[in-house]
Design a protein around this motif. Structure first.
Motif, PDB file in Angstrom:
ATOM      1  N   SER A 169       0.926  -1.288   0.118  1.00 23.03           N
ATOM      2  CA  SER A 169      -0.080   0.197   0.040  1.00 23.03           C
ATOM      3  C   SER A 169       0.579   1.232   0.354  1.00 23.03           C
ATOM      4  O   SER A 169       0.496   2.052   0.332  1.00 23.03           O
ATOM      5  CB  SER A 169      -1.037  -0.288   1.486  1.00 23.03           C
ATOM      6  OG  SER A 169       0.064  -0.221   2.365  1.00 23.03           O
ATOM      7  N   GLY A 170       1.809   0.665  -0.260  1.00 19.19           N
ATOM      8  CA  GLY A 170       3.065   2.301  -0.139  1.00 19.19           C
ATOM      9  C   GLY A 170       3.238   2.937  -1.648  1.00 19.19           C
ATOM     10  O   GLY A 170       2.725   2.550  -2.453  1.00 19.19           O
ATOM     11  N   ARG A 171       4.508   3.398  -2.085  1.00 20.31           N
ATOM     12  CA  ARG A 171       5.055   3.911  -2.899  1.00 20.31           C
ATOM     13  C   ARG A 171       5.271   3.272  -4.251  1.00 20.31           C
ATOM     14  O   ARG A 171       5.166   1.587  -4.242  1.00 20.31           O
ATOM     15  CB  ARG A 171       6.697   4.038  -2.505  1.00 20.31           C
ATOM     16  CG  ARG A 171       6.862   4.819  -4.085  1.00 20.31           C
ATOM     17  CD  ARG A 171       8.702   4.803  -3.692  1.00 20.31           C
ATOM     18  NE  ARG A 171       9.364   5.534  -5.115  1.00 20.31           N
ATOM     19  CZ  ARG A 171      10.896   5.758  -5.412  1.00 20.31           C
ATOM     20  NH1 ARG A 171      11.278   5.289  -4.023  1.00 20.31           N
ATOM     21  NH2 ARG A 171      11.095   5.781  -6.579  1.00 20.31           N
ATOM     22  N   ARG A 172       4.212   3.124  -5.189  1.00 19.60           N
ATOM     23  CA  ARG A 172       4.494   2.537  -5.997  1.00 19.60           C
ATOM     24  C   ARG A 172       5.743   1.934  -6.773  1.00 19.60           C
ATOM     25  O   ARG A 172       6.421   2.640  -8.079  1.00 19.60           O
ATOM     26  CB  ARG A 172       2.890   3.329  -7.362  1.00 19.60           C
ATOM     27  CG  ARG A 172       1.957   3.439  -7.205  1.00 19.60           C
ATOM     28  CD  ARG A 172       0.715   4.384  -7.838  1.00 19.60           C
ATOM     29  NE  ARG A 172      -0.692   3.898  -8.052  1.00 19.60           N
ATOM     30  CZ  ARG A 172      -1.720   3.071  -8.184  1.00 19.60           C
ATOM     31  NH1 ARG A 172      -0.968   1.509  -8.653  1.00 19.60           N
ATOM     32  NH2 ARG A 172      -2.758   3.021  -7.392  1.00 19.60           N
ATOM     33  N   ILE A 173       5.580   0.746  -7.335  1.00 16.73           N
ATOM     34  CA  ILE A 173       6.790   0.224  -7.911  1.00 16.73           C
ATOM     35  C   ILE A 173       6.680  -0.762  -8.386  1.00 16.73           C
ATOM     36  O   ILE A 173       5.800  -1.946  -8.501  1.00 16.73           O
ATOM     37  CB  ILE A 173       7.887  -0.702  -6.890  1.00 16.73           C
ATOM     38  CG1 ILE A 173       8.336   0.225  -5.584  1.00 16.73           C
ATOM     39  CG2 ILE A 173       9.069  -1.037  -7.055  1.00 16.73           C
ATOM     40  CD1 ILE A 173       9.147   1.421  -5.924  1.00 16.73           C
ATOM     41  N   ALA A 174       6.756  -0.730  -9.919  1.00 13.77           N
ATOM     42  CA  ALA A 174       6.861  -1.834 -10.942  1.00 13.77           C
ATOM     43  C   ALA A 174       7.727  -2.778 -11.133  1.00 13.77           C
ATOM     44  O   ALA A 174       9.644  -1.864 -11.220  1.00 13.77           O
ATOM     45  CB  ALA A 174       6.634  -1.465 -12.607  1.00 13.77           C
ATOM     46  N   ALA A 175       7.585  -4.050 -11.415  1.00 11.36           N
ATOM     47  CA  ALA A 175       9.000  -4.977 -11.163  1.00 11.36           C
ATOM     48  C   ALA A 175       9.363  -6.247 -11.864  1.00 11.36           C
ATOM     49  O   ALA A 175       7.999  -6.638 -12.250  1.00 11.36           O
ATOM     50  CB  ALA A 175       9.689  -5.157  -9.280  1.00 11.36           C
ATOM     51  N   ILE A 176      10.053  -6.342 -11.969  1.00 10.95           N
ATOM     52  CA  ILE A 176      10.463  -7.885 -12.429  1.00 10.95           C
ATOM     53  C   ILE A 176      11.558  -8.975 -11.249  1.00 10.95           C
ATOM     54  O   ILE A 176      12.844  -7.974 -12.137  1.00 10.95           O
ATOM     55  CB  ILE A 176      11.158  -8.256 -14.925  1.00 10.95           C
ATOM     56  CG1 ILE A 176      10.485  -7.361 -15.152  1.00 10.95           C
ATOM     57  CG2 ILE A 176      11.893  -9.296 -14.926  1.00 10.95           C
ATOM     58  CD1 ILE A 176      10.850  -6.768 -16.134  1.00 10.95           C
ATOM     59  N   ALA A 177      10.371  -9.243 -11.006  1.00  8.90           N
ATOM     60  CA  ALA A 177      11.693  -9.931  -9.555  1.00  8.90           C
ATOM     61  C   ALA A 177      10.962 -10.761  -9.521  1.00  8.90           C
ATOM     62  O   ALA A 177       9.810 -11.584  -9.815  1.00  8.90           O
ATOM     63  CB  ALA A 177      11.067  -8.905  -8.490  1.00  8.90           C
ATOM     64  N   THR A 209       6.785   4.867  -9.340  1.00  7.47           N
ATOM     65  CA  THR A 209       7.401   5.621  -9.140  1.00  7.47           C
ATOM     66  C   THR A 209       8.755   5.509  -9.656  1.00  7.47           C
ATOM     67  O   THR A 209       9.894   6.098  -8.882  1.00  7.47           O
ATOM     68  CB  THR A 209       7.482   6.842  -8.230  1.00  7.47           C
ATOM     69  OG1 THR A 209       8.009   5.164  -7.386  1.00  7.47           O
ATOM     70  CG2 THR A 209       6.321   7.302  -7.561  1.00  7.47           C
ATOM     71  N   ALA A 210       9.118   4.284 -10.154  1.00  9.46           N
ATOM     72  CA  ALA A 210      10.605   3.561  -9.941  1.00  9.46           C
ATOM     73  C   ALA A 210      10.258   2.148 -10.631  1.00  9.46           C
ATOM     74  O   ALA A 210       9.285   1.409 -10.488  1.00  9.46           O
ATOM     75  CB  ALA A 210      11.078   3.388  -8.846  1.00  9.46           C
ATOM     76  N   VAL A 211      11.111   1.732 -11.649  1.00  9.13           N
ATOM     77  CA  VAL A 211      11.071   0.305 -11.855  1.00  9.13           C
ATOM     78  C   VAL A 211      12.368  -0.233 -11.474  1.00  9.13           C
ATOM     79  O   VAL A 211      13.465   0.059 -11.515  1.00  9.13           O
ATOM     80  CB  VAL A 211      10.725   0.821 -13.317  1.00  9.13           C
ATOM     81  CG1 VAL A 211      11.091  -1.183 -14.535  1.00  9.13           C
ATOM     82  CG2 VAL A 211       9.966   1.253 -14.298  1.00  9.13           C
ATOM     83  N   VAL A 212      11.853  -1.659 -11.242  1.00  7.61           N
ATOM     84  CA  VAL A 212      13.325  -2.329 -10.082  1.00  7.61           C
ATOM     85  C   VAL A 212      13.279  -3.997 -12.227  1.00  7.61           C
ATOM     86  O   VAL A 212      11.870  -4.620 -12.010  1.00  7.61           O
ATOM     87  CB  VAL A 212      12.922  -2.951  -9.229  1.00  7.61           C
ATOM     88  CG1 VAL A 212      13.555  -4.212  -8.793  1.00  7.61           C
ATOM     89  CG2 VAL A 212      13.179  -1.889  -8.361  1.00  7.61           C
ATOM     90  N   VAL A 213      14.635  -4.121 -12.238  1.00  5.00           N
ATOM     91  CA  VAL A 213      14.851  -5.110 -12.685  1.00  5.00           C
ATOM     92  C   VAL A 213      15.790  -6.342 -11.959  1.00  5.00           C
ATOM     93  O   VAL A 213      16.865  -5.740 -11.890  1.00  5.00           O
ATOM     94  CB  VAL A 213      14.769  -5.199 -14.344  1.00  5.00           C
ATOM     95  CG1 VAL A 213      14.935  -6.451 -14.971  1.00  5.00           C
ATOM     96  CG2 VAL A 213      13.943  -4.079 -14.746  1.00  5.00           C
ATOM     97  N   GLU A 214      15.756  -7.323 -11.994  1.00  4.48           N
ATOM     98  CA  GLU A 214      16.138  -8.960 -11.070  1.00  4.48           C
ATOM     99  C   GLU A 214      16.750  -9.251 -12.261  1.00  4.48           C
ATOM    100  O   GLU A 214      15.856 -10.020 -12.987  1.00  4.48           O
ATOM    101  CB  GLU A 214      15.942  -9.039  -9.575  1.00  4.48           C
ATOM    102  CG  GLU A 214      16.533  -9.333  -9.426  1.00  4.48           C
ATOM    103  CD  GLU A 214      15.858 -10.611  -7.834  1.00  4.48           C
ATOM    104  OE1 GLU A 214      16.683 -11.248  -7.072  1.00  4.48           O
ATOM    105  OE2 GLU A 214      14.453 -10.654  -8.027  1.00  4.48           O
ATOM    106  N   GLU A 215      17.932  -9.514 -12.195  1.00  3.21           N
ATOM    107  CA  GLU A 215      19.049 -10.226 -13.490  1.00  3.21           C
ATOM    108  C   GLU A 215      18.562 -12.174 -12.885  1.00  3.21           C
ATOM    109  O   GLU A 215      17.847 -12.573 -13.560  1.00  3.21           O
ATOM    110  CB  GLU A 215      20.131  -9.502 -13.515  1.00  3.21           C
ATOM    111  CG  GLU A 215      20.556  -8.282 -14.314  1.00  3.21           C
ATOM    112  CD  GLU A 215      21.848  -8.274 -13.438  1.00  3.21           C
ATOM    113  OE1 GLU A 215      22.335  -9.726 -13.732  1.00  3.21           O
ATOM    114  OE2 GLU A 215      22.354  -7.532 -14.794  1.00  3.21           O
ATOM    115  N   VAL A 254      18.787  -2.051 -11.599  1.00  6.08           N
ATOM    116  CA  VAL A 254      18.579  -3.366 -12.442  1.00  6.08           C
ATOM    117  C   VAL A 254      19.474  -4.166 -10.826  1.00  6.08           C
ATOM    118  O   VAL A 254      20.294  -3.201 -10.485  1.00  6.08           O
ATOM    119  CB  VAL A 254      19.618  -3.719 -13.171  1.00  6.08           C
ATOM    120  CG1 VAL A 254      20.120  -4.823 -13.801  1.00  6.08           C
ATOM    121  CG2 VAL A 254      18.745  -3.227 -14.843  1.00  6.08           C
ATOM    122  N   VAL A 255      19.016  -4.963 -10.953  1.00  5.97           N
ATOM    123  CA  VAL A 255      19.472  -5.671  -9.155  1.00  5.97           C
ATOM    124  C   VAL A 255      20.565  -7.103  -9.883  1.00  5.97           C
ATOM    125  O   VAL A 255      19.857  -8.025 -10.589  1.00  5.97           O
ATOM    126  CB  VAL A 255      18.345  -6.100  -8.486  1.00  5.97           C
ATOM    127  CG1 VAL A 255      19.529  -7.059  -7.004  1.00  5.97           C
ATOM    128  CG2 VAL A 255      17.974  -4.924  -7.913  1.00  5.97           C
TER     129      VAL A 255
END
Length: 318
Positions: A169-177, A209-215, A254-255
């Motif tokens: 319910s917090g800050r919006r994050i889009a992720a491939i994780a 507000t951010a996009v996260v991609v984990e290898e 990118v993680v």
């Protein structure tokens, strides 16, 4: 000189143009017949006079002229056909633009609501109409394909900018994780997963507000092979997400993993920040002795990367 006579040359030119380009081959046939008949008469006269070489040369010139005439006629007919197709296409386009749009048939590329909620209808152009074999089936790509797919699956129940987050319910994050990183982020953030083929539409719908991609997430599941030679399509889609993130002014994280693959370096090159598994936590110095600002997302990613590195090292030591 009367005006009728002054305009006669222009009329003759227009008549010839209509005859050659009007789609009829009557003028071409008449010209070819005239060349053939004239050549035959000259050859006969030369043979009567005993000028054998002149007759042979005239026959060759006449044959060449006949071939050129036939080719010119065919070219004129093709040009006339293309001209008619272009005119018909322009008329059809004008009528289509003037007709009122029907519900569900058109998609406004500049309207987020329209893109995410209307499947629409698309007719793709063939890349090379004259190609044979497999290449004959190649068509241009549909730039709105992710949005059409989203509208067909989720767009009828999700409003742009108001799509409910999958978790948190917090800050919006889009992720491939991986599930582990997603569970770690869900405590403090609203995480929306990006799926192949839908990522651009999901990015539009979730407004992160951010996009996260984990290898590590690209080595299993739906995004498998994105870092390998056979996954260029998936990697290209991730690059589109990175480009869209830059245009929106949001971070693209990118993680990294401790294992390099074919496209790992390329992926890291488009990132706003690369979280290395063995790197120290990012330090943001304060000013005048003030405390450094808090970076909760970056800290969470670094903590996850560090814990993953510790687990891998423990597994190796065992």
């Amino acid at each position: 000189m009367p005006s009728n006579f002054r305009g006669l040359p222009r009329r003759i030119v227009r008549a010839l143009r209509r005859g050659l380009l009007g789609g009829s081959n009557q003028v071409g046939l008449a010209v070819s017949a005239a060349v053939l008949l004239g050549t035959a008469l000259i050859v006969v006269q030369l043979l009567i006079l005993g000028w054998w070489l002149g007759a042979a040369g005239t026959l060759l010139l006449g044959g060449a002229g006949l071939v050129l005439g036939v080719k010119t006629t065919k070219t004129a007919l093709r040009l006339a056909r293309v001209d008619r197709q272009l005119r018909d296409g322009i008329k059809t386009t004008g009528h289509a633009a003037a007709a009122p749009p029907q519900d569900g048939q058109r998609i406004d590329a500049h309207s987020a609501a329209s893109r995410l909620q209307a499947i629409g209808r698309v007719e793709l152009d063939v890349v090379n109409p004259s190609a044979k074999g497999r290449q004959a089936a190649a068509v241009d790509s549909d730039p709105l394909r992710p949005f059409r797919l989203y509208a067909a699956t989720r767009g009828t129940v999700a409003a742009p900018g108001g799509a409910a987050p999958e978790n948190g319910s917090g800050r919006r994050i889009a992720a491939i994780a991986t599930p582990r990183l997603a569970a770690r982020l869900n405590g403090d953030f609203s995480v929306s997963a990006l799926r192949p083929g839908l990522s651009l539409a999901e990015l539009e719908a979730s407004q992160p507000t951010a996009v996260v991609v984990e290898e590590d997430a690209l080595r299993a599941g739906a995004w498998y092979s994105a870092l390998q030679a056979g996954g260029t399509g998936l990697l290209r889609e991730i690059f589109e997400v990175a480009r869209e993130s830059r245009e929106r002014g949001i971070g693209f994280y990118v993680v990294a993993s401790d294992t390099l693959e074919l496209s790992s370096t390329t992926l890291r090159g488009v990132a706003t920040h690369v979280v290395q598994p063995d790197a120290p936590p990012a330090a943001v110095p304060g000013t005048d002795g003030a405390a450094a600002p808090s970076l909760p997302l970056l800290e969470a990613l670094e903590s996850h990367a560090a814990s993953q590195a510790v687990q891998r090292s423990e597994g190796v030591s065992r």
